[in-house]
Design a protein around this motif. Sequence first.
Motif, PDB file in Angstrom:
ATOM      1  N   THR A  73      -1.265   1.341   8.764  1.00 46.82           N
ATOM      2  CA  THR A  73      -1.004   2.515   7.917  1.00 46.82           C
ATOM      3  C   THR A  73      -1.568   2.344   6.510  1.00 46.82           C
ATOM      4  N   ALA A  74      -1.848   1.104   6.096  1.00 46.20           N
ATOM      5  CA  ALA A  74      -2.434   0.842   4.772  1.00 46.20           C
ATOM      6  C   ALA A  74      -3.139  -0.505   4.822  1.00 46.20           C
ATOM      7  N   SER A  75      -3.958  -0.764   3.816  1.00 42.50           N
ATOM      8  CA  SER A  75      -4.723  -2.010   3.744  1.00 42.50           C
ATOM      9  C   SER A  75      -4.106  -2.920   2.690  1.00 42.50           C
ATOM     10  N   ALA A  76      -3.819  -4.187   3.033  1.00 43.36           N
ATOM     11  CA  ALA A  76      -3.254  -5.151   2.078  1.00 43.36           C
ATOM     12  C   ALA A  76      -4.061  -6.442   2.149  1.00 43.36           C
ATOM     13  N   ALA A  77      -4.580  -6.898   0.996  1.00 41.12           N
ATOM     14  CA  ALA A  77      -5.385  -8.125   0.984  1.00 41.12           C
ATOM     15  C   ALA A  77      -5.383  -8.751  -0.399  1.00 41.12           C
ATOM     16  N   LEU A  78      -5.442 -10.077  -0.431  1.00 43.14           N
ATOM     17  CA  LEU A  78      -5.564 -10.786  -1.697  1.00 43.14           C
ATOM     18  C   LEU A  78      -6.935 -10.491  -2.314  1.00 43.14           C
ATOM     19  N   SER A  79      -6.940 -10.051  -3.564  1.00 45.57           N
ATOM     20  CA  SER A  79      -8.210  -9.856  -4.270  1.00 45.57           C
ATOM     21  C   SER A  79      -8.456 -11.000  -5.258  1.00 45.57           C
ATOM     22  N   GLN A  80      -7.365 -11.693  -5.618  1.00 47.49           N
ATOM     23  CA  GLN A  80      -7.397 -12.953  -6.365  1.00 47.49           C
ATOM     24  C   GLN A  80      -6.220 -13.753  -5.806  1.00 47.49           C
ATOM     25  N   GLU A  89       1.062 -11.307   1.117  1.00 43.22           N
ATOM     26  CA  GLU A  89      -0.057 -10.657   1.807  1.00 43.22           C
ATOM     27  C   GLU A  89       0.269 -10.512   3.297  1.00 43.22           C
ATOM     28  N   HIS A  90       0.733 -11.608   3.910  1.00 44.11           N
ATOM     29  CA  HIS A  90       1.063 -11.600   5.340  1.00 44.11           C
ATOM     30  C   HIS A  90       2.166 -10.578   5.640  1.00 44.11           C
ATOM     31  N   ASP A  91       3.239 -10.608   4.832  1.00 44.00           N
ATOM     32  CA  ASP A  91       4.385  -9.726   5.102  1.00 44.00           C
ATOM     33  C   ASP A  91       4.035  -8.258   4.888  1.00 44.00           C
ATOM     34  N   LEU A  92       3.203  -7.979   3.895  1.00 44.45           N
ATOM     35  CA  LEU A  92       2.749  -6.592   3.689  1.00 44.45           C
ATOM     36  C   LEU A  92       1.902  -6.129   4.879  1.00 44.45           C
ATOM     37  N   GLN A  93       0.991  -6.999   5.339  1.00 41.42           N
ATOM     38  CA  GLN A  93       0.151  -6.638   6.490  1.00 41.42           C
ATOM     39  C   GLN A  93       1.006  -6.369   7.722  1.00 41.42           C
ATOM     40  N   GLN A  94       2.035  -7.212   7.928  1.00 40.08           N
ATOM     41  CA  GLN A  94       2.926  -7.020   9.077  1.00 40.08           C
ATOM     42  C   GLN A  94       3.708  -5.711   8.956  1.00 40.08           C
ATOM     43  N   ALA A  95       4.222  -5.440   7.752  1.00 38.60           N
ATOM     44  CA  ALA A  95       5.062  -4.257   7.549  1.00 38.60           C
ATOM     45  C   ALA A  95       4.257  -2.963   7.605  1.00 38.60           C
ATOM     46  N   LEU A  96       3.001  -3.023   7.143  1.00 38.45           N
ATOM     47  CA  LEU A  96       2.199  -1.794   7.038  1.00 38.45           C
ATOM     48  C   LEU A  96       1.376  -1.539   8.295  1.00 38.45           C
ATOM     49  N   GLY A  97       1.091  -2.596   9.058  1.00 38.57           N
ATOM     50  CA  GLY A  97       0.260  -2.417  10.256  1.00 38.57           C
ATOM     51  C   GLY A  97      -1.050  -1.761   9.883  1.00 38.57           C
ATOM     52  N   LYS A 118       7.703   1.916  -0.159  1.00 35.37           N
ATOM     53  CA  LYS A 118       7.963   0.766   0.724  1.00 35.37           C
ATOM     54  C   LYS A 118       7.251  -0.492   0.196  1.00 35.37           C
ATOM     55  N   VAL A 119       6.005  -0.326  -0.233  1.00 38.82           N
ATOM     56  CA  VAL A 119       5.212  -1.451  -0.740  1.00 38.82           C
ATOM     57  C   VAL A 119       5.853  -2.040  -1.994  1.00 38.82           C
ATOM     58  N   ILE A 120       6.268  -1.185  -2.921  1.00 42.38           N
ATOM     59  CA  ILE A 120       6.916  -1.656  -4.156  1.00 42.38           C
ATOM     60  C   ILE A 120       8.183  -2.442  -3.809  1.00 42.38           C
TER      61      ILE A 120
END
Length: 276
Positions: A181-188, A171-179, A101-103
């Motif tokens: 269930t996983a962690s999504a954040a900008l590292s750079q 970043e925002h859309d991944l956070q919304q889609a994953l809730g 899903k993330v890919i």
Amino acid sequence: MPHDAAATPAGQIRLVLADVDGTLVTKDKILTPRAIRAVERLRERGILFTITSGRPPKGMKMVIDPLKISEPIAGFNGGMMVRPDFTVIEARTLPAETARKVIGIIRDHRADPWVYDGNDWIVSRLDAPHVAREQWTVKFPPVVGDVEAKLDQVVKITGVSDDLDLMKRLEHDLQQALGDTASAALSQPYYVDVTNKDANKGGVVMALERLLGIPASQMVTLGDQPNDVLMFRKSGMSIAMGQASPEVQKQATYVSTSCEAEGFANGIEKFVLGEA
């Protein structure tokens, strides 16, 4: 913890945990002599030191060796805890369906997906943005192939693009889609990292508390990116680098100089060792 919160007194600090890129090293990935000396001085005071990064564990060898780190190290933002010889203490992987899903979401945003499964870094093409730079940084080459071929041991997926506004949306859309269930954040500004929901830098603080028996309240964390805020919130004291965004700086107990102006060493000397 905001600036006005009470920080852990310097005399009670037992462990320092530092982010690597943009914190411990300069923009050119240089570990300065002063930074090395600051870590030696911590040890002279009986304070332990270790690191956490979005990098794979073996991508941190270039700082592990000169700093003589002996404590557990957190690669992939906490997705993999290893000893300094890279033997695995614990790993937190992404479920295969989550990885797929993330890919898909990364590709929908026209960004480039990289997949990390354990020790392998998989890219679809060598000439994709940031691949050469990342290879120079981590000091080992990627595997070129189908990033979706093997998704049963994925520790981290990174979305990559030089369109920085797009990366904020990703970043925002991944956070919304994953809730949750996983962690999504900008590292750079050009990387968004997706890891297991328990694999984030706040989780690194809790893992070190469990592995070393040191309360989080007696730890200091140093960082510069949004994904470092989670460890700021868990630790007794936190230090943001001077080039961090105002939002990141607001979450830290103290703000040091930038990573280009010895921010790590300045932060350690001033706020941890208590030197003027």
